[in-house]
Write an enzyme that holds these catalytic residues in place. Sequence first.
Site, short mmCIF file in Angstrom:
data_model
loop_
_atom_site.label_atom_id
_atom_site.label_comp_id
_atom_site.label_asym_id
_atom_site.label_seq_id
_atom_site.Cartn_x
_atom_site.Cartn_y
_atom_site.Cartn_z
N GLY A 13 0.83 -1.21 0.00
CA GLY A 13 0.00 0.00 0.00
C GLY A 13 0.86 1.25 0.00
O GLY A 13 0.48 2.29 0.55
N ASN A 87 1.59 -2.53 5.48
CA ASN A 87 0.82 -1.30 5.69
C ASN A 87 -0.56 -1.32 5.02
O ASN A 87 -1.49 -0.72 5.55
CB ASN A 87 1.64 -0.11 5.15
CG ASN A 87 0.79 1.13 4.94
OD1 ASN A 87 0.47 1.85 5.88
ND2 ASN A 87 0.36 1.36 3.68
N SER A 139 -3.49 -0.20 14.75
CA SER A 139 -4.45 0.92 14.82
C SER A 139 -4.89 1.15 16.25
O SER A 139 -4.77 0.27 17.11
CB SER A 139 -5.68 0.57 13.98
OG SER A 139 -6.74 1.46 14.24
N TYR A 152 -12.64 -4.40 11.09
CA TYR A 152 -11.36 -3.67 11.16
C TYR A 152 -10.73 -3.86 12.54
O TYR A 152 -9.54 -4.15 12.66
CB TYR A 152 -11.64 -2.19 10.87
CG TYR A 152 -10.42 -1.30 10.81
CD1 TYR A 152 -9.63 -1.26 9.67
CD2 TYR A 152 -10.07 -0.50 11.89
CE1 TYR A 152 -8.52 -0.42 9.61
CE2 TYR A 152 -8.97 0.34 11.84
CZ TYR A 152 -8.19 0.37 10.69
OH TYR A 152 -7.09 1.20 10.63
N ALA A 154 -11.28 -6.26 14.69
CA ALA A 154 -10.84 -7.66 14.84
C ALA A 154 -9.51 -7.87 14.13
O ALA A 154 -8.58 -8.50 14.67
CB ALA A 154 -11.90 -8.60 14.27
N LYS A 156 -7.12 -5.67 13.34
CA LYS A 156 -5.98 -4.93 13.91
C LYS A 156 -5.59 -5.50 15.28
O LYS A 156 -4.41 -5.51 15.64
CB LYS A 156 -6.30 -3.44 14.02
CG LYS A 156 -6.46 -2.77 12.65
CD LYS A 156 -5.20 -2.84 11.80
CE LYS A 156 -5.32 -2.06 10.51
NZ LYS A 156 -4.09 -2.08 9.70
N ILE A 185 -4.56 9.96 11.71
CA ILE A 185 -3.59 10.53 10.78
C ILE A 185 -4.35 11.03 9.55
O ILE A 185 -5.26 10.34 9.07
CB ILE A 185 -2.55 9.45 10.35
CG1 ILE A 185 -1.93 8.73 11.57
CG2 ILE A 185 -1.48 10.05 9.44
CD1 ILE A 185 -1.09 9.57 12.48
P1 NAI Z 1 -5.04 4.66 2.47
O1 NAI Z 1 -6.38 4.15 2.06
O2 NAI Z 1 -4.60 6.03 2.06
O3 NAI Z 1 -3.90 3.65 2.04
C1 NAI Z 1 -4.03 2.26 2.05
C2 NAI Z 1 -3.26 1.72 0.87
O4 NAI Z 1 -3.38 0.29 0.86
C3 NAI Z 1 -3.81 2.24 -0.46
O5 NAI Z 1 -2.73 2.63 -1.30
C4 NAI Z 1 -4.53 1.03 -1.02
O6 NAI Z 1 -4.59 1.03 -2.43
C5 NAI Z 1 -3.68 -0.09 -0.48
N1 NAI Z 1 -4.42 -1.37 -0.49
C6 NAI Z 1 -5.61 -1.61 0.07
N2 NAI Z 1 -6.00 -2.87 -0.21
C7 NAI Z 1 -5.00 -3.43 -0.95
C8 NAI Z 1 -4.82 -4.69 -1.57
N3 NAI Z 1 -5.74 -5.65 -1.49
N4 NAI Z 1 -3.69 -4.92 -2.27
C9 NAI Z 1 -2.74 -3.94 -2.39
N5 NAI Z 1 -2.86 -2.72 -1.84
C10 NAI Z 1 -3.99 -2.47 -1.13
O7 NAI Z 1 -5.02 4.50 4.06
P2 NAI Z 1 -3.96 4.93 5.17
O8 NAI Z 1 -4.67 5.78 6.12
O9 NAI Z 1 -2.68 5.37 4.57
O10 NAI Z 1 -3.74 3.51 5.88
C11 NAI Z 1 -2.56 2.77 5.83
C12 NAI Z 1 -2.56 1.79 7.00
O11 NAI Z 1 -2.57 2.52 8.22
C13 NAI Z 1 -3.77 0.86 7.03
O12 NAI Z 1 -3.37 -0.43 7.45
C14 NAI Z 1 -4.65 1.50 8.07
O13 NAI Z 1 -5.50 0.57 8.68
C15 NAI Z 1 -3.61 2.04 9.04
N6 NAI Z 1 -4.10 3.10 9.90
C16 NAI Z 1 -4.42 4.34 9.42
C17 NAI Z 1 -4.83 5.32 10.30
C18 NAI Z 1 -5.14 6.71 9.86
O14 NAI Z 1 -5.47 7.54 10.71
N7 NAI Z 1 -5.04 7.05 8.59
C19 NAI Z 1 -4.99 5.07 11.72
C20 NAI Z 1 -4.61 3.75 12.11
C21 NAI Z 1 -4.19 2.82 11.22
#
Ligand code: NAI
Length: 249
Positions: A13, A87, A139, A152, A154, A156, A185
């Site tokens: 990601g 990620n 998370s 989600y 479950a 994390k 974030i």
């Molecule tokens: P985002 O939606 O901007 O990025 C997630 C990335 O993962 C995207 O580029 C997406 O295309 C990719 N992705 C999703 N499913 C995929 C798959 N099946 N195969 C390949 N790539 C895939 O979200 P963000 O906020 O950057 O999240 C990144 C990580 O951080 C996640 O695991 C999220 O749960 C975690 N997180 C984010 C928080 C926040 O406040 N933004 C808080 C806590 C955790």
Amino acid sequence: MGNTSQQVAIVTGGGSGIGLAIAEKFTKNGIDTVIVGRDEEKLKTAKSQLGDCCHLMICDISNLGSIPALIKKVIAQFGKIDILVNNAGINMKKDFIEVTDEEFQRVITTNLCSVFAMSREVVKEMLKKGNGSIINISSMAAQYGLPRVIAYSASKTAIDGMTRAMAVELSPKGIRINAIAPGFIETDMTAKALNSDPERKQKVFARTPMGYMGKPADIGEAALFLASDAAKYITGVVLPVDGGNSIGF
Ligand code: NAI
């Protein structure tokens, strides 16, 4: 095959949000970083932003069967993997009783099963050289109860358990496993989850002692630290990077 003294990382990601910020931090520090995602255009844009140390591979990691070939491809191109950042993740906000089995499974497959499969294939390679660092992105949903994100939460919470179980089994073999628990974030994911729900947003700020949301780069800093030798005696931890959200009243 790349220069074997240069570190090689995979960031799933890595085309957006937190993953992109981690990849940016790694590439700026001279780490060859393979960003993995589904959307070629998004990855290409990220690569043009990050430069020569950034490499892209297209893979939908929820298609678990495609993961062994992905890792083989990285090894064929770079010869080794030093760092894996699990990620990529998806969220789904819905009332508990409205969530179908298929929806629940979809989140678990992407957020948890793929982390297991990626880690297993990468660990096979890390064991050959006797070192490596894996960072799982957890998370706040694993630190306390959040309503309307059952799958989600479950996934994390399981990540945290898996981080500890992997750490005790693999640290004696030179592989450190840690997790980062980001607070709230500013990314697309939180925009979707919070912008339509002002009450939830207010609650986030009210219990975040620092009083503002974090930036993806804040997670990038923590990931670089945990991946580096500066953290060589750290394994099995879940590090909150959250402006105090997890201990807020
Ligand atoms: P985002 O939606 O901007 O990025 C997630 C990335 O993962 C995207 O580029 C997406 O295309 C990719 N992705 C999703 N499913 C995929 C798959 N099946 N195969 C390949 N790539 C895939 O979200 P963000 O906020 O950057 O999240 C990144 C990580 O951080 C996640 O695991 C999220 O749960 C975690 N997180 C984010 C928080 C926040 O406040 N933004 C808080 C806590 C955790």
